[in-house]
Design an enzyme around this catalytic site. Structure first.
Site, PDB file in Angstrom:
ATOM      1  N   GLU A 198      -0.327  -9.363  -0.594  1.00 15.22           N
ATOM      2  CA  GLU A 198      -1.758  -9.694  -0.412  1.00 15.22           C
ATOM      3  C   GLU A 198      -2.477  -9.748  -1.764  1.00 15.22           C
ATOM      4  O   GLU A 198      -3.336 -10.590  -1.994  1.00 15.22           O
ATOM      5  CB  GLU A 198      -2.404  -8.673   0.521  1.00 15.22           C
ATOM      6  CG  GLU A 198      -1.875  -8.823   1.950  1.00 15.22           C
ATOM      7  CD  GLU A 198      -2.390  -7.755   2.882  1.00 15.22           C
ATOM      8  OE1 GLU A 198      -2.010  -6.580   2.698  1.00 15.22           O
ATOM      9  OE2 GLU A 198      -3.182  -8.078   3.781  1.00 15.22           O
TER      10      GLU A 198
ATOM     11  N   GLU B 255       3.797  -5.102   7.454  1.00 11.84           N
ATOM     12  CA  GLU B 255       2.904  -4.081   8.018  1.00 11.84           C
ATOM     13  C   GLU B 255       3.150  -3.827   9.499  1.00 11.84           C
ATOM     14  O   GLU B 255       3.034  -2.694   9.979  1.00 11.84           O
ATOM     15  CB  GLU B 255       1.436  -4.492   7.809  1.00 11.84           C
ATOM     16  CG  GLU B 255       0.925  -4.332   6.397  1.00 11.84           C
ATOM     17  CD  GLU B 255       1.178  -5.541   5.505  1.00 11.84           C
ATOM     18  OE1 GLU B 255       2.060  -6.362   5.823  1.00 11.84           O
ATOM     19  OE2 GLU B 255       0.486  -5.664   4.485  1.00 11.84           O
TER      20      GLU B 255
ATOM     21  N   ALA C 246       0.859  -1.191   0.000  1.00 14.25           N
ATOM     22  CA  ALA C 246       0.000   0.000   0.000  1.00 14.25           C
ATOM     23  C   ALA C 246       0.895   1.241   0.000  1.00 14.25           C
ATOM     24  O   ALA C 246       2.035   1.183   0.468  1.00 14.25           O
ATOM     25  CB  ALA C 246      -0.881  -0.019   1.235  1.00 14.25           C
TER      26      ALA C 246
ATOM     27  N   GLY D 197       0.628  -5.084   1.051  1.00 10.76           N
ATOM     28  CA  GLY D 197      -0.505  -5.163   0.134  1.00 10.76           C
ATOM     29  C   GLY D 197      -0.122  -5.791  -1.198  1.00 10.76           C
ATOM     30  O   GLY D 197      -0.959  -6.394  -1.877  1.00 10.76           O
TER      31      GLY D 197
HETATM   32  C1  LIG Z   1      -7.830   1.221   5.830  1.00  6.17           C
HETATM   33  C2  LIG Z   1      -6.747   1.104   4.846  1.00  6.17           C
HETATM   34  C3  LIG Z   1      -6.439  -0.316   4.563  1.00  6.17           C
HETATM   35  C4  LIG Z   1      -5.148  -0.416   3.858  1.00  6.17           C
HETATM   36  C5  LIG Z   1      -4.775  -1.862   3.645  1.00  6.17           C
HETATM   37  C6  LIG Z   1      -3.627  -2.204   4.451  1.00  6.17           C
HETATM   38  C7  LIG Z   1      -2.931  -3.433   3.982  1.00  6.17           C
HETATM   39  C8  LIG Z   1      -1.625  -3.124   3.389  1.00  6.17           C
HETATM   40  C9  LIG Z   1      -0.727  -2.401   4.033  1.00  6.17           C
HETATM   41  C10 LIG Z   1       0.589  -2.188   3.406  1.00  6.17           C
HETATM   42  O1  LIG Z   1       0.909  -2.676   2.344  1.00  6.17           O
HETATM   43  S1  LIG Z   1       1.629  -1.176   4.245  1.00  6.17           S
HETATM   44  C11 LIG Z   1       3.077  -1.170   3.239  1.00  6.17           C
HETATM   45  C12 LIG Z   1       3.805  -2.443   3.330  1.00  6.17           C
HETATM   46  N1  LIG Z   1       5.056  -2.357   2.588  1.00  6.17           N
HETATM   47  C13 LIG Z   1       6.195  -2.061   3.152  1.00  6.17           C
HETATM   48  O2  LIG Z   1       6.307  -1.889   4.349  1.00  6.17           O
HETATM   49  C14 LIG Z   1       7.368  -1.960   2.227  1.00  6.17           C
HETATM   50  C15 LIG Z   1       8.084  -0.680   2.494  1.00  6.17           C
HETATM   51  N2  LIG Z   1       9.196  -0.510   1.574  1.00  6.17           N
HETATM   52  C16 LIG Z   1      10.351  -1.148   1.703  1.00  6.17           C
HETATM   53  O3  LIG Z   1      10.567  -1.992   2.513  1.00  6.17           O
HETATM   54  C17 LIG Z   1      11.441  -0.749   0.749  1.00  6.17           C
HETATM   55  O4  LIG Z   1      11.181   0.545   0.329  1.00  6.17           O
HETATM   56  C18 LIG Z   1      11.561  -1.662  -0.494  1.00  6.17           C
HETATM   57  C19 LIG Z   1      10.229  -1.825  -1.200  1.00  6.17           C
HETATM   58  C20 LIG Z   1      12.100  -3.023  -0.055  1.00  6.17           C
HETATM   59  C21 LIG Z   1      12.571  -1.025  -1.477  1.00  6.17           C
HETATM   60  O5  LIG Z   1      13.779  -0.784  -0.800  1.00  6.17           O
HETATM   61  P1  LIG Z   1      14.922   0.105  -1.478  1.00  6.17           P
HETATM   62  O6  LIG Z   1      16.073   0.098  -0.522  1.00  6.17           O
HETATM   63  O7  LIG Z   1      15.152  -0.367  -2.850  1.00  6.17           O
HETATM   64  O8  LIG Z   1      14.335   1.554  -1.619  1.00  6.17           O
HETATM   65  P2  LIG Z   1      13.837   2.569  -0.508  1.00  6.17           P
HETATM   66  O9  LIG Z   1      14.837   3.649  -0.388  1.00  6.17           O
HETATM   67  O10 LIG Z   1      13.465   1.866   0.729  1.00  6.17           O
HETATM   68  O11 LIG Z   1      12.507   3.110  -1.159  1.00  6.17           O
HETATM   69  C22 LIG Z   1      12.536   3.881  -2.365  1.00  6.17           C
HETATM   70  C23 LIG Z   1      11.482   4.963  -2.267  1.00  6.17           C
HETATM   71  O12 LIG Z   1      10.210   4.343  -2.291  1.00  6.17           O
HETATM   72  C24 LIG Z   1       9.451   4.764  -1.171  1.00  6.17           C
HETATM   73  N3  LIG Z   1       8.577   3.665  -0.759  1.00  6.17           N
HETATM   74  C25 LIG Z   1       8.915   2.390  -0.557  1.00  6.17           C
HETATM   75  N4  LIG Z   1       7.859   1.660  -0.238  1.00  6.17           N
HETATM   76  C26 LIG Z   1       6.810   2.491  -0.241  1.00  6.17           C
HETATM   77  C27 LIG Z   1       5.414   2.329   0.004  1.00  6.17           C
HETATM   78  N5  LIG Z   1       4.899   1.133   0.317  1.00  6.17           N
HETATM   79  N6  LIG Z   1       4.640   3.405  -0.072  1.00  6.17           N
HETATM   80  C28 LIG Z   1       5.145   4.616  -0.399  1.00  6.17           C
HETATM   81  N7  LIG Z   1       6.455   4.841  -0.659  1.00  6.17           N
HETATM   82  C29 LIG Z   1       7.264   3.779  -0.573  1.00  6.17           C
HETATM   83  C30 LIG Z   1      10.489   5.111  -0.119  1.00  6.17           C
HETATM   84  O13 LIG Z   1       9.970   5.965   0.833  1.00  6.17           O
HETATM   85  C31 LIG Z   1      11.573   5.720  -0.972  1.00  6.17           C
HETATM   86  O14 LIG Z   1      11.213   7.046  -1.257  1.00  6.17           O
HETATM   87  P3  LIG Z   1      11.867   8.268  -0.446  1.00  6.17           P
HETATM   88  O15 LIG Z   1      11.342   8.196   0.964  1.00  6.17           O
HETATM   89  O16 LIG Z   1      13.343   8.067  -0.477  1.00  6.17           O
HETATM   90  O17 LIG Z   1      11.379   9.461  -1.145  1.00  6.17           O
END
Ligand SMILES: CCCCCCC/C=C/C(=O)SCCNC(=O)CCNC(=O)[C@H](O)C(C)(C)COP(=O)(O)OP(=O)(O)OC[C@H]1O[C@@H](n2cnc3c(N)ncnc32)[C@H](O)[C@@H]1OP(=O)(O)O
Length: 713
Positions: A103, A123, A61, A100
C-alpha cells in the site's frame, strides 16, 4: 526507523529499517514521515526513492502492534502525503512488498521491482482488509476482477505477474534500488499528472453488479463463516461505485469492525503459531536452536501409492534428487506416469520446467544404498514396515536417516529394527502430500535432536510447516480425532443423523463434517485401525468393548460393504462420486439398530453436537499437552488448522477453548460425563482442571502450568 541519505547528487533515498521484514512499526512510520518531509523540503533533492534494508522492501504493518494500544503516525495520511508530494517518489521493491508495504508502494508515483520479489495484499489471511488505501488504489491499477481475486485471497504474486497487472512499472534483474535511483533521476522534472493512483478512475466493466454478486457468492462459499473476505468485497464495491474519498471512508468503517473482531485475533494468533512451531523443543531439553540439521542432497521414497507419489513430487519440487522405489514393475510404471503428470501440472501452475530429471525410478531396494535420507511410505502394516526397516538398515549407509510416513504406528518399534535407532523419525504427511502444508515430525524415545532438526528442515525445504510431536498412537492429530469421531457415532445412536451432525460442524466452519470426512477417507480405513486395536468383533454389535462404551455402527457399515465415496455408499449415498446425499437406507438402518438395542431416539440440538464433539477433542488435546506429546497449544492448533480442516478464523482447538472459556469447557465435559459415565474421553483431564484452578490464564501462559503439571506426574 527510516534512514535518510542523498545519493547520486539529487535523489533522496529513504531506507526502512526494521529487521527482519521492515514491518511498519510506529518507529518506522515516524521515520517515514520525518524523512519524506526532509526530502521534500530539501531544494537540492529533485526526486525520492523509498526502499527497505537487507533486500526486503516491507512485510506490511507490524502485526505485533495490533493487539496493543497503537501509537505513532497512522498509515493512511502518511501514504496520502507521499502521493500528494510534488517531487516524484519511486518505490524500489526487493524481497517482498506485502500488505501495508504494498500500500505504501501504491502511494508512490512509480514502482520498480526485482524479478525475484513478491507482492500481495495478504491482510484477509489475518482477518483484516488492506485498509491503508489498498482496496481503493489496487483496482484503479489492475481493474476490478484482478483486484477482487488478489484482495479476497491474499495471494502473493511474482513481479512478472504484477507487471502484467500494472501493479509495478518496471521489473529488473539488477539491484532494484540502483535501478530506481537512476530512474528517479530521469523523471525528476517530469509532471506527476496521471501518476497519483487515487486520482485515476476505477475501471468498471459494464456487468459490474453481476461481477460483485458472483464475487460475494464465491467468498461466502469458500469463507465458511469468515467475515474478512466479505468485507474485502464490500470495500472493493465502494471503490467501483464511490469517489475515492468516500471509498476510503468505507474502507475505514469496514476495517473498524474487522480490527477488533475475534476472527482477526484468532488469525493473527495462527500466524505467529505457525512460526512458533519452528522453535521446537523435545522433552529431553534439546531445542531447535541447539540442534543442527544435516544437509540432505539425495533422498529416497519407498512405496509409490498415493502418499509416496505426493512425497516424491514434493521432494523433487524442492529441488532434491529422489530415488523412487516400488517393488513391482507394473505399479512402478503407473506411479512414474502419475508422478510425471503431477509435476507437469505443477510446473504449468508455478511456471518453469517440471523437475522430472531429479527422479530415478527403481524396483530394487538396493538403489537407495547411498542416499542421505529415506522416507518409507509403504502400506500401513506394522509387520511390513518392521521388515522394511531391517532391510533399509542393512542396505543404507550407516549415517542415513530413516523416516517413516505413518499416521499412527509406534516409531520406537520401527526404530528398534534399525542399527541406528537415533536416526529414525516419523514424517507424517497428509494427503495429498504435495499439496497439504502440514507435516508431523514424530520423535521416538531414541531419535537424536539432529534427526529431528533434519526432518524439520527438510519439511521446510518442501514448503511444509513441520510440527515436532512425541510418539503415541495417532500422534497428535489422529489421536485427538478418535474421541471426536466416537462422539459422532454415539450421537447417531442417541437420535442424530449424519447430515445433522455434519451440518452443525460445517456451520461451525469445518471444511467437512465428520461423517463426510469418514466417507472420503474410507470407512474401511477406520475399520482397519479399530481392528488393529482389537476393537472389532465381526457380526457382534455389543455396545461395550474393552470396558467402555463402544459404537459398532462403523463396523456394521463396513460389513455391509459401505466403505464411503469409493463404493458410492457409506454414511451418505453418492450418485455421482462427490456429492453426499442423505440415504433413507441409513435412516432405516439406524432405527432398526436403536430398536434392537432399546435406544430411544431423542431430539439433539446443534449445541450438544458441537460441545460433545469439540470438547472431547479439546480434552484429548489437554492430555497430549500434559504428557508432553505436544510442547505447547500452538503445536496442536497448527496441526488442526493445517491438517484437519479446523476453521482458520477460530485459531485451532486449544485457542478456541481459551476463547470459549476453560471453565465452560470443564463444566460441559462434567455435565456430559454425568450423562455418559461409561465414556472415559468425557473425563476432564487434570491439566484442564489445573488451568481452571489457576484462574484460566491466557493461552500464552499455559506452557508454564503445563511444565508444573508434568513435574507432578
Ligand atoms: C487501524 C489500523 C490500521 C492499520 C492499517 C492496516 C493496513 C495494513 C495491514 C497490514 O499490512 S497487515 C500485515 C500484512 N503483511 C503480511 O501479512 C505479511 C506477513 N509476513 C509474511 O508473510 C512473511 O513473514 C514474509 C514477510 C513473507 C517473510 O517470510 P519468511 O519465511 O522469510 O519469514 P517468517 O518466518 O515468516 O518471518 C520472519 C519473522 O518476521 C515476523 N514478521 C513477518 N511479517 C511481520 C509483520 N508484518 N509484522 C510483524 N512481524 C512480522 C515473523 O513473525 C517472524 O518472526 P517470529 O514470529 O519468528 O519471531
Amino acid at each position: 526507523m527510516a534512514q535518510y541519505s542523498r545519493v547520486s547528487g539529487n535523489v533522496g533515498l529513504i531506507t526502512l529499517q526494521n529487521p527482519p521484514v521492515n514491518a511498519l512499526s510506529a518507529a518506522v512510520r515516524q521515520g517515514i514521515v520525518d524523512t519524506v518531509k526532509r526530502a521534500l523540503g530539501d531544494p537540492e533533492v529533485k526526486s525520492v526513492v523509498i526502499c527497505g534494508q537487507n533486500g526486503v522492501f516491507c512485510g506490511g504493518a507490524d502485526i505485533r502492534e495490533f493487539g496493543t494500544h497503537m501509537t505513532g503516525p497512522p498509515l493512511v495520511p502518511m501514504i496520502h502525503a507521499i502521493e500528494m508530494a510534488d517531487k516524484p517518489v519511486v518505490a524500489a521493491i526487493e524481497g517482498v512488498a506485502l500488505g501495508g508495504g504494498l500500500e505504501l508502494a501504491l502511494g508512490c508515483h512509480y514502482r520498480i521491482a526485482h524479478t525475484k520479489a513478491k507482492v500481495g495484499l495478504p491482510e484477509v489471511t489475518l482477518g483484516l482488509l488492506p485498509a491503508a488505501g489498498g482496496t481503493q488504489r489496487l483496482p484503479r491499477l489492475t481493474g476490478l476482477p484482478a483486484a477482487i481475486a488478489l484482495i479476497t485471497t491474499g495471494r502473493q504474486i511474482t513481479t512478472a505477474e504484477a507487471l502484467k497487472l500494472s501493479i509495478v512499472d518496471q521489473v529488473t534483474d539488477y539491484s532494484a534500488v540502483d535501478t530506481a535511483v537512476k530512474f528517479a533521476k530521469s523523471v525528476a522534472e517530469r509532471s506527476l499528472d496521471g501518476r497519483r493512483v487515487s486520482e485515476r478512475p476505477c475501471p468498471c466493466p459494464p456487468d459490474v453488479d453481476a461481477l460483485f454478486e458472483a464475487a460475494m457468492q464465491k467468498v461466502r462459499q469458500s469463507a465458511r463463516g469468515a467475515i474478512a473476505p466479505v468485507a474485502c468485497v464490500q470495500a472493493l464495491q465502494a471503490a467501483a461505485t464511490m469517489p475515492y474519498a468516500l471509498g476510503m471512508q468505507r474502507e475505514k468503517e469496514l476495517m473498524a469492525t474487522l480490527f477488533t473482531s475475534g476472527q482477526a485475533r484468532a488469525l493473527q494468533y495462527s500466524f505467529f503459531a505457525q512460526r512458533a512451531v519452528g522453535r521446537w523443543s523435545l522433552p529431553s531439553g534439546a531445542r531447535w536452536d541447539g540442534s543442527k540439521p544435516r544437509p540432505i542432497r539425495k533422498t529416497a521414497v519407498i512405496g509409490l501409492g498415493t502418499m509416496g507419489r505426493g512425497i516424491t513430487v514434493s521432494l523433487a519440487q524442492a529441488g532434491l534428487s529422489v530415488i523412487a522405489v516400488e517393488a513391482q514393475e507394473k505399479p512402478l510404471k503407473e506411479a512414474q506416469q502419475a508422478i510425471s503428470g503431477m509435476l507437469q501440472r505443477g510446473a504449468k501452475r508455478r511456471g518453469g520446467a517440471p523437475p522430472l530429471d531429479l527422479i530415478t525410478y527403481s524396483a530394487n531396494l538396493q538403489a537407495v544404498a547411498d542416499v542421505d535420507l529415506v522416507i518409507e511410505a509403504v502400506f500401513e502394516d506394522v509387520a511390513l514396515k518392521k521388515q522394511l526397516f531391517q532391510h533399509l538398515s542393512a542396505i543404507c549407509k550407516p549415517e542415513a536417516f530413516l523416516c517413516t510416513n505413518t499416521s499412527a504406528l509406534d516409531i520406537d518399534l520401527l526404530a528398534s529394527q534399525s542399527r541406528h535407532p537415533e536416526l529414525v523419525v516419523g514424517m507424517h504427511f497428509f494427503a495429498p502430500a504435495h499439496v497439504m502444508k502440514l507435516l508431523e515430525v514424530v520423535h521416538g524415545s531414541r531419535s537424536s535432536p539432529e534427526a529431528v532438526a533434519t526432518a524439520m528442515n527438510l519439511g521446510k525445504q518442501m514448503g511444509k510447516v513441520g510440527v515436532a510431536v512425541g510418539n503415541c498412537h495417532g500422534f497428535v492429530g489422529n489421536r485427538m480425532l478418535k474421541p471426536y469421531l466416537e462422539q459422532g457415532l454415539f450421537l447417531l445412536e442417541e437420535g442424530a443423523t449424519p447430515e445433522m451432525v455434519d451440518g452443525a460442524l460445517e456451520e461451525f466452519g469445518f471444511a467437512m463434517g465428520l461423517f463426510r470426512m469418514s466417507d472420503l477417507s474410507g470407512i474401511d480405513v477406520g475399520w482397519r485401525v479399530r481392528k488393529g486395536e482389537g476393537l472389532v468383533q465381526p457380526g457382534a454389535s455389543v455396545r461395550v468393548r474393552q470396558g467402555r462404551r463402544y459404537s459398532p455402527l462403523g463396523d456394521l457399515l463396513y460389513e455391509q460393504g459401505r466403505f464411503g465415496q469409493k463404493t458410492g455408499r457409506g454414511w451418505y449415498r453418492y450418485d455421482n462420486r462427490h456429492e453426499a446425499k442423505p440415504d433413507p437406507w441409513l435412516n432405516n438402518f439406524l432405527e432398526d439398530y436403536r430398536a434392537r438395542h432399546g435406544l430411544a431416539a431423542r431430539r439433539i440440538e446443534c449445541q450438544e453436537v458441537l460441545e460433545r464433539c469439540l470438547y472431547t477433542l479439546i480434552n484429548e488435546g489437554f492430555r497430549i499437552l500434559e504428557e508432553g506429546i505436544a510442547a505447547g497449544p500452538e503445536d496442536i492448533d497448527v496441526i488442526y488448522v493445517l491438517g484437519y480442516g479446523w476453521p482458520k478464523h477460530r485459531g485451532g482447538p486449544m485457542y478456541y477453548a481459551s476463547m470459549v472459556g476453560l471453565i465452560k469447557v470443564l463444566e460441559r465435559l462434567e455435565h456430559y460425563l454425568r450423562a455418559h459415565p461409561d465414556v472415559p474421553s468425557l473425563q476432564p483431564c487434570s491439566l484442564l482442571r489445573r488451568l481452571v484452578a489457576s484462574g484460566s490464564p491466557p493461552i500464552h501462559k499455559w506452557r508454564k502450568i503445563i511444565k508444573k503439571t508434568q513435574s507432578h506426574l
